[in-house]
Design an enzyme around this catalytic site. Structure first.
Site, PDB file in Angstrom:
ATOM      1  N   LYS A 113       0.831  -1.209   0.000  1.00 37.42           N
ATOM      2  CA  LYS A 113       0.000   0.000   0.000  1.00 37.42           C
ATOM      3  C   LYS A 113       0.872   1.268   0.000  1.00 37.42           C
ATOM      4  O   LYS A 113       0.448   2.314  -0.475  1.00 37.42           O
ATOM      5  CB  LYS A 113      -0.923   0.034   1.222  1.00 37.42           C
ATOM      6  CG  LYS A 113      -1.862  -1.152   1.366  1.00 37.42           C
ATOM      7  CD  LYS A 113      -3.125  -0.983   0.562  1.00 37.42           C
ATOM      8  CE  LYS A 113      -4.169  -2.065   0.822  1.00 37.42           C
ATOM      9  NZ  LYS A 113      -3.735  -3.441   0.511  1.00 37.42           N
TER      10      LYS A 113
HETATM   11  C1  LIG Z   1      -4.178  -4.539  -0.211  1.00 35.79           C
HETATM   12  C2  LIG Z   1      -3.328  -5.743  -0.298  1.00 35.79           C
HETATM   13  C3  LIG Z   1      -3.514  -6.702  -1.310  1.00 35.79           C
HETATM   14  C4  LIG Z   1      -4.636  -6.614  -2.338  1.00 35.79           C
HETATM   15  O1  LIG Z   1      -4.407  -5.606  -3.287  1.00 35.79           O
HETATM   16  P1  LIG Z   1      -5.623  -5.059  -4.183  1.00 35.79           P
HETATM   17  O2  LIG Z   1      -5.073  -3.874  -4.896  1.00 35.79           O
HETATM   18  O3  LIG Z   1      -6.685  -4.660  -3.183  1.00 35.79           O
HETATM   19  O4  LIG Z   1      -6.052  -6.140  -5.076  1.00 35.79           O
HETATM   20  C5  LIG Z   1      -2.657  -7.795  -1.358  1.00 35.79           C
HETATM   21  N1  LIG Z   1      -1.679  -7.962  -0.431  1.00 35.79           N
HETATM   22  C6  LIG Z   1      -1.469  -7.061   0.549  1.00 35.79           C
HETATM   23  C7  LIG Z   1      -0.397  -7.315   1.555  1.00 35.79           C
HETATM   24  C8  LIG Z   1      -2.277  -5.923   0.655  1.00 35.79           C
HETATM   25  O5  LIG Z   1      -2.067  -5.047   1.648  1.00 35.79           O
END
Ligand SMILES: *Cc1c(COP(=O)(O)O)cnc(C)c1O
Length: 497
Positions: A113
């Site tokens: 993120k």
């Molecule tokens: C948010 C997140 C995801 C999923 O990503 P999306 O963009 O929502 O598909 C996968 N792995 C981790 C560790 C995340 O924080």
């Protein structure tokens, strides 16, 4: 270059307007009206650049109301030191000749993120200035753990912003809580809400729709906004690391320029993998985009059957960031694949809201399957993948990454596809010490911070700096409120009474 809403394409906005507004008023998401494109010369030109400079060149294609100098300033702050202390914010790590892990977790919160939330605050504040907004933005976040900390780190000390995060008192891990309550910065606030994630989320929603509160805040020079993944300013920075990964594979000799590469992406809200689709559609030589789910396999089912149906059991898994039944960003893909049929998208999303289900047209599904494959991992398979990657390559992966790795393996067995493939690695294994320890055959009892030490001792790997000595940091925020007192907590944190 214009942005249009997926539910009304007559609405045309500039990039700055789309980012400042976030969600379209018709409930749709903003998408570029036409996609820019690039060729191998453009990609080759990026290969000698730093990650930050690659980000400038790729993002500039979408942001014609921003100058390169502006973007360079933002990218240096977002992806340089101290936010990222590696020279490349998104390095790759080979596991054999044909598989790479793309590590997106070298940022301040050790999860992917950060790649978007380090950049969004700059794009958002600049967009507000460009659109003539005079008020300061107050970002409100309800978090089940990871997004809150990433938003706090992204917005901390960014001029013209306040960031307030609510987390459920019984719903986040020790480590996640410590990370949040020890956040530095003058413009941040963190508060626990008695209850679970839904309580915190509903409380934030109620604040967003409270007209009286909005008026009071406006008088004091603030307005509310959110940092969730439907903002174009959060999606765009994610296109960069697909292109950057391709450069890294050329540089280390794993591929020849022009050779096509698969990406397997652990997916929840469909933001990450959608950014990969943009990169492919713009000209990056991508073969298959493999959508990996955990036991909440709504996307696997959709890609196989054309029916998106959220009326199903919800599972809590060891990859919690993928425990999602509504993948918001799928709307953007469907819009593109339907040739921009906003009426059709309105119909699908109306059905989803009303009955939790829609079925996509054969034409859309055919185009989707030209680029996407899908698969899911059970909890056992996920743990097994962590264990086998550790054994075979002495490389530790987190449960989200393990879902992708296992799905990639299944895809290869099923199809015989021999192309070089990238498993997108979305979190440091140190964020999920208990599951990782168990998966490599170690005991996992003890507090969150003890387990961090134990994982390091058991594997001889280093604890990422942002997770070191967490228990020794000063706790700056220790307030817990009832859901009904969240609005007053907001006013208090903003210094308004
Ligand atoms: C948010 C997140 C995801 C999923 O990503 P999306 O963009 O929502 O598909 C996968 N792995 C981790 C560790 C995340 O924080």
């Amino acid at each position: 270059m214009h942005y249009i809403s997926t539910r009304d394409k007559t609405l045309k906005l500039s990039a700055a307007q789309a980012i400042a507004q976030g969600l379209s008023r018709d409930g749709g998401l903003f998408v570029p009206e036409t996609l820019p494109s690039f060729d191998m010369d453009f990609i080759a030109g990026l290969c000698g650049l730093s990650y930050a400079d690659r980000a400038v060149k790729v993002m500039k294609l979408f942001l014609d109301d921003f100058s390169e100098e502006e973007l360079r300033l933002y990218a240096k702050a977002a992806y340089g030191r101290p936010a990222y202390d590696a020279d490349n914010a998104a390095p790759i790590r080979m596991a054999g000749d044909d598989t790479a892990f793309l590590e997106l977790w070298h940022g301040p919160t050790c999860a992917f993120k950060d790649m978007a939330l380090q950049m969004l605050p700059y794009l958002l504040t600049a967009s507000l200035k460009k659109t003539g907004e005079k008020k300061k933005v107050c970002i409100l976040v309800a978090t089940s753990g990871d997004t809150g900390k990433a938003a706090l780190e992204g917005f901390r000390d960014v001029e013209g912003t306040k960031i307030l995060v609510f987390y459920p008192s019984d719903g986040v891990s020790d480590v996640q809580k410590l990370q949040m309550v020890s956040t530095q910065g003058k413009n941040v606030g963190v508060c626990a809400v008695r209850g679970n994630f839904d309580d915190a989320q509903n409380g934030v929603k109620a604040i967003f729709s409270d007209a009286g509160l909005r008026e009071l805040l406006a008088e004091k020079g603030y307005f509310f906004s959110s940092a969730n993944s439907i903002n174009w300013g959060r999606l765009l920075p994610q296109v960069v690391y697909y292109v950057s990964a391709y450069c890294e594979l050329i540089k280390n000799g794993a591929i020849r320029p022009g050779e096509s590469v698969n990406f397997c992406v652990p997916t929840g809200n469909f933001g990450n993998i959608l950014a990969g689709y943009y990169a492919k559609a713009m000209g990056l030589p991508v073969g298959r985009l493999i959508c990996a789910s955990n036991k909440n396999k709504i996307l696997t089912d959709f890609i196989e059957t054309a029916v998106y149906d959220r009326n199903r059991e919800f599972y809590t898994t060891m990859s919690p960031s993928m425990d999602i039944l509504i993948s918001s960003n799928l709307e953007r893909l469907l819009f593109m694949l339907s040739g921009g049929d906003d009426a059709l998208i309105r119909d699908y999303m109306g059905r989803l809201a009303a009955s939790g289900r829609y079925e996509a047209e054969p034409g859309i599904m055919q185009r989707l399957r030209e680029s996407f494959s899908a698969g899911f991992s059970t909890e056992e398979e996920t743990a097994g993948a962590i264990g086998s990657v550790w054994k075979e390559f002495r490389y530790l992966i987190d449960p989200h990454t393990a879902v992708a790795y296992n799905v990639l393996k299944g895809y290869r067995e099923r199809t015989g596809d021999k192309a070089v493939s990238v498993a997108v690695s979305t979190a440091s294994p140190y964020k999920f010490c208990d599951s990782v320890l168990e998966a490599i055959g170690e005991k996992a009892d003890g507090s969150g911070t003890e387990l961090i030490r134990r994982l390091s001792e058991a594997t001889g790997t280093r604890v990422p700096a942002p997770l070191e000595d967490l228990d020794k940091r000063e706790v700056r925020f220790n307030k817990t409120v009832e859901k009904s007192a969240m609005a007053s907590a907001v006013l208090e944190m903003l210094g308004i009474s």
